[in-house]
Scaffold this motif. Structure first.
Motif, short mmCIF file in Angstrom:
data_model
loop_
_atom_site.label_atom_id
_atom_site.label_comp_id
_atom_site.label_asym_id
_atom_site.label_seq_id
_atom_site.Cartn_x
_atom_site.Cartn_y
_atom_site.Cartn_z
N THR A 98 -6.67 22.05 35.70
CA THR A 98 -7.53 22.96 36.46
C THR A 98 -7.26 24.40 36.08
OG1 THR A 98 -7.58 21.45 38.32
CG2 THR A 98 -8.11 23.73 38.78
N ILE B 95 -8.62 25.22 32.67
CA ILE B 95 -10.07 25.41 32.65
C ILE B 95 -10.44 26.74 33.30
CG2 ILE B 95 -12.27 24.51 33.50
CD1 ILE B 95 -11.08 21.75 33.47
N VAL B 96 -9.79 27.02 34.42
CA VAL B 96 -10.09 28.26 35.13
C VAL B 96 -9.82 29.46 34.23
CG1 VAL B 96 -9.26 29.76 36.97
CG2 VAL B 96 -9.76 27.39 37.45
N ASN C 24 -8.26 29.01 49.96
CA ASN C 24 -8.99 29.96 49.12
C ASN C 24 -10.15 30.61 49.88
OD1 ASN C 24 -10.62 27.75 49.00
ND2 ASN C 24 -10.23 27.32 46.84
N ILE D 28 -8.48 43.35 43.75
CA ILE D 28 -9.46 42.62 42.96
C ILE D 28 -10.85 43.23 43.16
CG2 ILE D 28 -10.30 40.80 44.48
CD1 ILE D 28 -9.56 38.82 42.47
N VAL E 20 -6.17 32.14 42.17
CA VAL E 20 -6.38 30.72 41.87
C VAL E 20 -5.05 29.97 41.93
CG1 VAL E 20 -7.01 29.11 40.05
CG2 VAL E 20 -8.44 31.07 40.52
N ALA F 87 -4.21 29.42 45.46
CA ALA F 87 -5.05 28.35 46.03
C ALA F 87 -4.56 26.98 45.56
CB ALA F 87 -6.51 28.57 45.62
N VAL F 88 -4.24 26.89 44.27
CA VAL F 88 -3.84 25.60 43.71
C VAL F 88 -2.48 25.17 44.25
CG1 VAL F 88 -3.13 24.56 41.57
CG2 VAL F 88 -5.25 25.77 41.66
N ARG G 252 -2.86 23.80 47.55
CA ARG G 252 -3.43 22.46 47.50
C ARG G 252 -2.35 21.43 47.20
NH1 ARG G 252 -8.75 22.00 44.37
NH2 ARG G 252 -7.55 21.88 42.47
N GLN H 258 -13.92 11.55 36.29
CA GLN H 258 -12.73 12.34 35.97
C GLN H 258 -13.11 13.74 35.51
OE1 GLN H 258 -9.24 11.32 35.32
NE2 GLN H 258 -9.61 9.61 36.69
N GLN I 211 -12.69 17.14 37.65
CA GLN I 211 -11.76 18.12 37.13
C GLN I 211 -12.43 19.49 37.03
OE1 GLN I 211 -8.37 17.02 36.12
NE2 GLN I 211 -8.34 19.15 36.72
N PHE I 212 -13.64 19.45 36.53
CA PHE I 212 -14.42 20.68 36.38
C PHE I 212 -14.68 21.32 37.74
CE2 PHE I 212 -18.79 22.44 36.29
CZ PHE I 212 -18.54 23.53 35.48
N ASP J 164 -13.02 20.81 40.50
CA ASP J 164 -11.75 21.27 41.06
C ASP J 164 -11.45 22.68 40.60
OD1 ASP J 164 -11.06 19.26 42.64
OD2 ASP J 164 -9.46 18.44 41.40
N ALA J 165 -11.72 22.91 39.32
CA ALA J 165 -11.46 24.24 38.77
C ALA J 165 -12.35 25.26 39.47
CB ALA J 165 -11.72 24.24 37.27
N ILE K 241 -13.67 25.00 42.45
CA ILE K 241 -13.28 25.13 43.85
C ILE K 241 -12.01 25.97 43.97
CG2 ILE K 241 -12.30 23.79 45.74
CD1 ILE K 241 -14.46 21.74 45.29
N ALA K 242 -11.18 25.92 42.93
CA ALA K 242 -9.93 26.67 43.00
C ALA K 242 -10.18 28.17 43.11
CB ALA K 242 -9.08 26.38 41.77
N PHE K 243 -11.34 28.64 42.65
CA PHE K 243 -11.68 30.05 42.82
C PHE K 243 -11.99 30.32 44.28
CE2 PHE K 243 -12.83 30.21 38.29
CZ PHE K 243 -12.32 31.45 37.98
N PRO K 244 -11.32 31.29 44.87
CA PRO K 244 -11.81 31.71 46.18
C PRO K 244 -13.25 32.20 46.03
CG PRO K 244 -9.64 32.60 45.77
CD PRO K 244 -10.09 31.95 44.50
N VAL L 257 -14.02 35.77 45.40
CA VAL L 257 -13.55 36.18 44.08
C VAL L 257 -14.55 35.74 43.01
CG1 VAL L 257 -11.71 35.91 42.40
CG2 VAL L 257 -11.16 36.16 44.81
#
Lengths: 432, 309, 704
Positions: A15, A18-19, A366, A388, A408, A411-412, A415, B142, B146-147, B149-150, B152-155, B158
């Protein structure tokens, strides 16, 4: 259980990867020519081109991503042929880059076509002397030398062909001769805590970012500590009284609280406590990043705002889960075993009821950070959110990237904590 | 007979009329007091917006009055720091959210507001991803998850900031931002619904007929997810309005000239010590609309689940 | 054991009189239960049977006053040991619950708290009610667990519910209920969620505990056979009323109420088949509680109904033979003179003769699923791949127009087998042919025509139909998809099928939620037939239905077979149903076919030892039948690493018949022993020895 945790960790790493790519590309594509932002709209194309070269922006995008993520001294070292090391500048606290020549830290500069060598002394000063380097000759017969300049770049000088470069000084752009032909702006990369320089302030992002992160963690942490116990208690009370007036009251109030945007809540709190009641300062002035440590009262309104919004959400989650559990067959079993009501609620229901919301609550962090951005903007609170926000408004790419990555990561991490708490609470996974 | 329709499994129904059916499905709203209150709030703003398309008390952007007036007989809600009528601005503020989208080309305007288009976008993208992840499983699942999740990880804020920092302001950018931030949530919901629905025997039956995965996903699964999806979309419209307000408040929301509530709050708060009305009205407006949508969705969800029992 | 709380030694433990329970609903209330009366004496097991929705569970909730927010006891009295329970305070009831009145539930997995250790859940019954110390409570719990034959009792105390099997969970629930030596034990479908061999063991336990504990048991079940095995007295409920109460022997031998008689006619007797016997469903359906007819509630479905029945509601009265019955004319009704009314004619059975043309031929078919382990190596994909061996070397042939029944307990691979045949899964190895065409691949490898020829009927009526589309749309879809019917005739064809299903054209535009379970199942059958398949696979098509509906659906399937000559593969866990319905039967255990052959040969000597155990576990609705008692030890091994040699060797009760205690069963795969009729047994024990066993069940009419 090991499998569950490992999966969660592996997925997290992917994750983040990718982010980081997405973030980098998005800002890369969207931010346009950042030299305009730095040099101003009145800079000439020639100045910009020169500066682009100095920032290493002419490199292909994948290379710059790698530089940004894991640094680039490894590829500069191949050019220079020496180990490159960093030393903290005693005055600014920033890292400076040096080449390690047999234990001596050295930089170079080209003055009037002559290569000068500057050796670092114990006290931080440098001693200049003509460099006794051998110019390497390439197939074109050009004599060139890779070294480290005094602006933390690995650079390539060509003998007798000092390039004309535009150098940004405090007074503006200045044209200089004897410039290098090629630049690798040295950096350690995000993974090693170096997020590059802020385009807005010209200082390393990591130095200015950390106090902000700390302040935000204080704000969010206090809010979290206020929210959690209250929310769980109210959620459980509402859940076991499903459909009764007290449940209606808690549910509708918490729905109202979550559905009201933070800025509305914040403004109303300012009006109530700051203007009408005059209990708390309506506009907090944060004189320094450490102000909140000196006057914790400044935290009151921001924390109240965050609490109002978060409280409702967590109450609703807890309530829903509690309602579901209270209707489950095993609660029926407990009641029909003749257990006293509160024993049923506390021993049988609560643990099961907390399992589901805990992961959702942790996922919600988040959202909390989103709230933090707004709250910090309302109250001028010197935290990560404000940072930010300011960086995004200015288009400070390095700062936005770094700060977004920090959010991020927060947030992770939460989680993962949520996942761990879930595995710990849920024996079906723990003892699978 | 329209048996040729490839999607619906064909054969038109001859039951009670379409209107009666529609009324029956709408009437469950009134079973719940919460949903009714919510719907009244939402309808109130929709009607205000529709009226504002043809009539406002004064031109919303004209500084015709004294500045910072409290509510009075001429300006029912008072005036702002530039002497503009707050009521007129408040009324027009519904338009960009609910009723119209301004395209960047030659002042073109498209019906239906930014918040709703954003949610439609996230439902389309999310449903597509969620159906594929949930029904196909395995590798699709998968990668998609995964995509997501990435993402969602962003607030969320933001992500908005990043999108707007990258693409600039504009109605379409806000729609894109809402789509991008909303799609993961929709996808997760649809995926979990699809995972549940795909265990049903009628999906086995479709598979043993050799139906294509697309048919199964969109014809057999999706219609049965519509209830939860509808409720979720309504909540999302609320969040989208919430987010647009927040962006406006942060000064990076919908571009002028049309007033939007968040921007109004942002401008007015600089004068908060002298004129609180200019802050209060748009704040109340945005809160009431979002709360209305939430109440509506909540009540509807309660009724739908009761209906299923 | 000493009674610590018995107060009235003489009177009944529980005495329910004229009980009526009502639920408030929007705009009124419904009486779920009306005028229910019965007594339970100490040491007595009183059964209540009835179909779903008849109110039998509501009676138990009323006794415990656990009717939810909208239910209440409207009339009548419930006396426990002489004390009135109705109107008692919550605290007084709480003291009784779990102490003097205990309960056992249908689904033990659901009934146990998933996040509490079993020991803690048991101990609190003692610590709260009796004030015992933790240590003493622990000791009592362990001895009680041992009492219910829980292996490794002390260890089980520290486990969580998901770590033990379903049968063991139910033993824990029973032990927990007995801890305080209750005067009344209420069991609500305690074995319904369990497999037949596990069920048999739990029923044995209940019968044994009843003798030893001198407890009154109220036993709720939908299964006549289960009640016959446990109870000495049975009450039959219909539409919220008790219609007959009698001793168990009497009720099966000489049922008085027309409903009871109808129920018994619905159930296939173990060993009876479609050629020699007929199932007679009860016509109509149970009236909903808010729309019960005036007069006798059973009137509209009764074959003996008269005008008097339609006007005057009969009371529960006691006949000279002390049977209580709610019927005006019980004395005049003679079930032996009963004739089916013309609207429920028995289905025509097609005698296809013995054709040698096989429609489906399967040889050594295997289906393995790869599973992921939980070690670090497995997670990163480095571990050895492991497989669930769901189906191992299945071989069988089905002649055209015949039915192959497959029986076995859950996890035996019967569902996987038909999924592989129909193409929802591909096979791992082996051969499978349908009319000479290869069907080892999954659906993506098959032609449209092949797909059309194999269709399926599913188990769960609530999920067999897509709730978003009408009956007509769903039956029409296969016709349109395969183009079997010209588009302008689709509606006509659908209506024809609906008529065949005895549903009628007015069902065309109905949505699934407007249909009853049996009707949905019929639509499911119609949909399977719509593409005119040659082979229909039925996955437990009647097991989720009430018995009266079950009979109707079975008859319908028989009729379909007669009409279209369809070949069927029929899966069920109910051995009587499979025997009744099938021409050939295969018995599966742990992915392996253990015995296969003509249906009558499977249910007669010689048996495979597993078949023998299954047959001896079946609950028979005939208390006079003698049934051999064979119980399997332990639980089904994991299909990931099944036992070597014969897969049944770890639990086989007959392997001691072989030299060396059956060493060979562990080391060598058994041979297929086949007779001239094609009856094959997969066992090391010679056929001659197997033939010397006694028949499992002996009734007056037949021996099985």
């Amino acid at each position: 259980m090991a499998r569950f945790i490992i999966r969660s960790l592996v997925s997290t790493v992917i994750t983040l990867f990718i982010v980081s790519i997405a973030l980098f590309l998005l800002l890369e594509a969207g931010s346009g020519d950042i030299t305009v932002k730095i040099l101003g709209v009145f800079s000439t194309p020639e100045q910009r081109a020169s500066y682009r070269n100095q920032l290493g922006l002419d490199d292909p995008v994948y290379l710059r991503y790698i530089d940004w993520l894991i640094g680039n001294e490894w590829r500069a070292e191949r050019q220079v042929g020496l180990d490159l090391v960093t030393v903290e500048d005693p005055v600014t606290g920033e890292d400076t880059w040096w080449a390690d020549v047999d234990g001596h830290l050295v930089r170079w500069s080209l003055e009037d076509g002559e290569l000068m060598q500057m050796a670092r002394q114990e006290d931080g000063s440098t001693v200049a002397s003509p460099a006794d380097v051998v110019w390497a000759v390439d197939e074109n017969g050009q004599e060139s030398f890779w070294g480290v300049d005094d602006k933390n770049n690995a650079v390539k000088w060509v003998r007798g062909e000092g390039a004309e470069v535009w150098v940004l000084t405090k007074a503006g752009m200045r044209k200089e001769g004897d410039g290098p032909q090629d630049y690798i702006p040295l950096r350690k990369g995000l993974l090693r805590g170096d997020a590059g320089k802020s385009l807005q302030y010209g200082r390393p992002v990591s130095l200015t970012l950390w106090p902000r992160v700390r302040n935000t963690l204080i704000l969010a942490g206090v809010a979290f500590l206020v929210v959690m116990p209250l929310a769980l208690v109210f959620g459980i009370i509402a859940g076991i009284n499903e459909g009764r007036p007290i449940d209606r009251f808690i549910s509708v109030t918490s729905l109202g609280a979550t559905a009201t945007p933070e800025f509305v809540t914040g403004i109303f709190l300012i009006m109530i406590f700051g203007i009408w009641l005059q209990w708390l300062p309506a506009v907090a002035i944060f004189t320094s990043p450490d102000a909140i440590l000196e006057n914790p009262l400044l935290l009151a309104l921001p924390v109240m705002t965050l609490t109002a919004v978060e409280l409702g959400y967590v109450i609703r989650m807890t309530r829903a889960s509690m309602v579901e559990v209270m209707g489950s067959p095993y609660i029926r079993t407990a009641i029909l075993k003749g257990m006293p009501y509160w024993r049923v609620v506390i021993r049988h229901a609560v643990r099961n009821a907390l399992m589901a919301p805990i992961t959702i609550i942790m996922l919600h962090v988040n959202w909390l950070i989103g709230g933090v951005v707004v709250v910090e903007a309302i109250f001028g609170y010197p935290g990560l959110g404000k940072y930010i926000y300011d960086a995004a408004i200015f288009g400070d790419v390095n700062a936005v990237e770094a700060a977004a990555m920090v959010t991020v990561i927060i947030a992770v991490m939460t989680r993962i904590i949520g996942d761990l708490a879930y595995t710990f609470l849920n024996p079906r996974i723990r003892y699978a | 007979m329209a048996v040729a329709q490839p999607t619906a499994g064909a054969v038109p129904s001859q039951g009670p009329s379409r209107w009666a059916k529609m009324w029956k499905s709408i009437s469950i709203v009134f079973e719940s007091r919460i949903a009714t209150v919510g719907m009244v709030l939402v309808l109130f703003w929709v009607i205000i917006g529709l009226i504002s398309l043809v009539w406002t008390p004064y031109p919303p952007n004209a500084p015709e009055f004294q500045q910072n007036l409290p509510p009075n007989t001429t300006n029912w809600l008072g005036t702002d720091h530039l002497g503009r009528d707050l009521l007129s601005r408040l009324m027009v503020g519904t338009q960009v959210i609910l009723l119209k989208t301004r395209l960047p080309w030659a002042g073109l305007v498209f019906p239906i507001g930014v918040a709703i288009w954003g949610v439609i976008g996230s439902v389309l993208v999310g449903a597509f991803l969620g159906l594929n992840a949930g029904y196909r499983g395995g590798w699709w699942d998968q990668v998609t998850m995964q995509f997501l999740d990435a993402l969602i990880a962003f607030p969320v804020i933001v992500l908005y900031l990043v999108v707007i920092a990258a693409l600039g302001q504009g109605d379409l950018v806000v729609i894109l931002a809402i789509t991008v931030t909303g799609a993961p949530g929709v996808a997760r919901l649809v995926r979990s619904l699809a995972l549940d629905i795909k265990t049903r025997d009628y999906i086995r039956a479709a598979e043993t007929r050799g139906e294509s995965p697309w048919y199964i996903m969109f014809v057999e699964i999706l219609p049965n997810a519509r209830g939860p999806l509808l409720v979720d979309s309504m909540l999302r419209v609320g969040y989208a309005i919430f987010a647009i307000g927040t962006l406006g408040f942060l000064g990076i929301g919908l571009p002028p000239p049309d007033p939007d509530w968040g921007t109004m709050v942002n401008e007015a708060r600089k004068n908060i010590f002298t004129n609180q009305w200019a802050v209060i009205w748009p704040s109340l407006a945005i809160a009431s609309l979002v709360i209305g949508l939430n109440l509506f969705a909540d009540g509807l969800r309660e009724e739908l689940t009761r209906y299923q029992k | 054991m000493t009674r610590t709380n018995g107060k009235v030694p003489g009177g009944p433990v529980l005495s329910v009189e004229d009980l009526a329970v009502a639920y408030k609903i929007r705009g009124g209330e419904i009486e779920a239960v009306q005028d229910v009366t019965f007594d339970i004496q100490r040491g007595e097991a009183h059964g209540i049977v009835g179909e779903s929705g008849c109110g039998k569970s509501t009676v138990t909730w009323a006794i415990l006053n656990f009717l939810g927010a909208n239910g209440y006891v409207k009339r009548g009295s419930i006396k426990f040991l002489g004390q009135e329970l109705v109107g008692r305070s919550g605290e007084e009831l709480r003291r009784l619950r779990g102490d003097q009145i205990a309960m056992v539930y249908q689904d033990p997995m659901q009934a146990l708290n998933p996040s509490m250790r079993l020991g803690d859940q048991m101990k609190e019954v003692l610590t709260v009610h009796r004030g015992l110390s933790d240590k003493e409570a622990e000791k009592r719990c362990i001895s009680m667990l041992e009492r219910v034959y829980m292996p490794d009792a002390a260890n089980v105390m520290h486990r969580f519910p998901h770590q033990i099997s379903g049968g063991q969970q139910q033993r824990v629930v029973i032990a927990m209920a007995l801890l305080n030596n209750p005067a009344l034990l209420i069991m609500d479908e305690p074995t319904t969620a369990l497999d037949v061999t596990v069920e048999a063991a739990v029923l044995d336990l209940i019968a044994e505990l009843r003798r030893d504990f001198d407890t009154g048991i109220l036993f709720i079940s939908h299964n006549l056979g289960v009640v016959a095995r446990v109870c000495n007295k049975v009450g039959v409920m219909y539409a919220g009323e008790m219609v007959e109460v009698a001793l168990t022997e009497d009720i099966y031998k000489d049922p008085q109420h027309p409903y009871t008689q109808g129920l018994i006619r619905c159930v296939p007797k173990l060993g009876s088949d479609k050629a020699s016997s007929t199932l007679y469903p009860i016509r109509g359906r149970v009236p909903p509680p808010n729309n019960r007819p005036p007069g006798c509630v059973y009137g509209p479905r009764c074959d003996y109904v008269r005008d008097h029945c339609r006007e005057v509601r009969p009371e529960l009265r006691t006949l000279p033979n002390s049977v209580q019955v709610r019927c005006h004319y019980a004395e005049e009704i003679d079930p032996s003179q009963w004739q089916p009314s013309e609207d429920i004619l028995p289905p025509k059975i097609r005698q296809n003769g013995d054709q040698e043309e096989y429609i489906i031929q399967v040889k050594d078919l295997k289906k393995y699923y790869e599973v992921q382990g939980s070690s670090l190596k497995d997670v990163i994909g480095m571990g050895e791949p492991r497989y669930v061996k769901a189906v191992e070397n299945a071989s069988f042939n089905v002649p055209k127009g015949k039915t192959l029944g497959i029986v076995g307990e859950s996890g035996c691979g019967k569902s996987t087998l038909i999924k592989t045949i129909i193409g929802l899964e591909d096979s791992t190895s082996g051969e499978a042919q349908f009319l000479g065409l290869d069907i080892t691949g999954d659906l993506t490898t098959r032609t449209e025509q092949l797909i059309q020829e194999l269709q399926m009927v599913f188990q769960n009526p609530d999920s067999t139909m897509n709730p978003s589309y009408t009956v007509g749309q769903q039956i029409a879809r296969p016709m349109l998809r395969f183009g079997t019917v010209p588009k302008n005739q689709v509606r006509e064809e659908v209506v024809k099928l609906l008529n065949l299903m005895r549903l009628g054209a007015n069902y065309f535009d109905r949505l699934p939620r407007q249909l009853s379970g049996g009707e949905k199942q019929r639509v499911g059958i119609a949909r399977a037939l719509a593409s005119r398949p040659d082979l229909v696979l039925c996955d437990e098509p009647v097991s989720a239905l009430d018995v009266s509906v079950q009979a109707a659906v079975l008859n319908l399937l028989l009729e379909v077979q007669a009409e279209y000559g369809t070949t069927m593969i029929f899966i069920a866990h109910d051995l009587s149903v499979v025997r009744f319905f099938s021409d050939y039967v295969a018995v599966m255990y742990l992915g392996q076919i253990m015995e296969i052959g003509p249906a009558d040969a499977i249910y007669a000597l010689p048996y495979h030892p597993y078949t023998e155990a299954l047959l001896s576990a079946v609950p028979i609705p005939d208390p006079s039948a003698k049934q051999k008692r064979i119980r399997l030890e332990g639980s089904v091994p994991s299909a990931i690493s099944p036992p070597s040699g014969c897969r049944f060797n770890t639990r086989c009760p007959r392997r001691h018949l072989l030299p060396d205690g059956g060493k060979i069963c562990e080391t060598e795969t058994p041979p297929w022993q086949e007779d001239e009729r094609g009856h094959r047994i997969f066992c090391h024990i010679p056929r001659e020895t197997l033939l010397t066993f006694e028949p499992v069940i002996q009734t007056k009419e037949r021996a099985v």
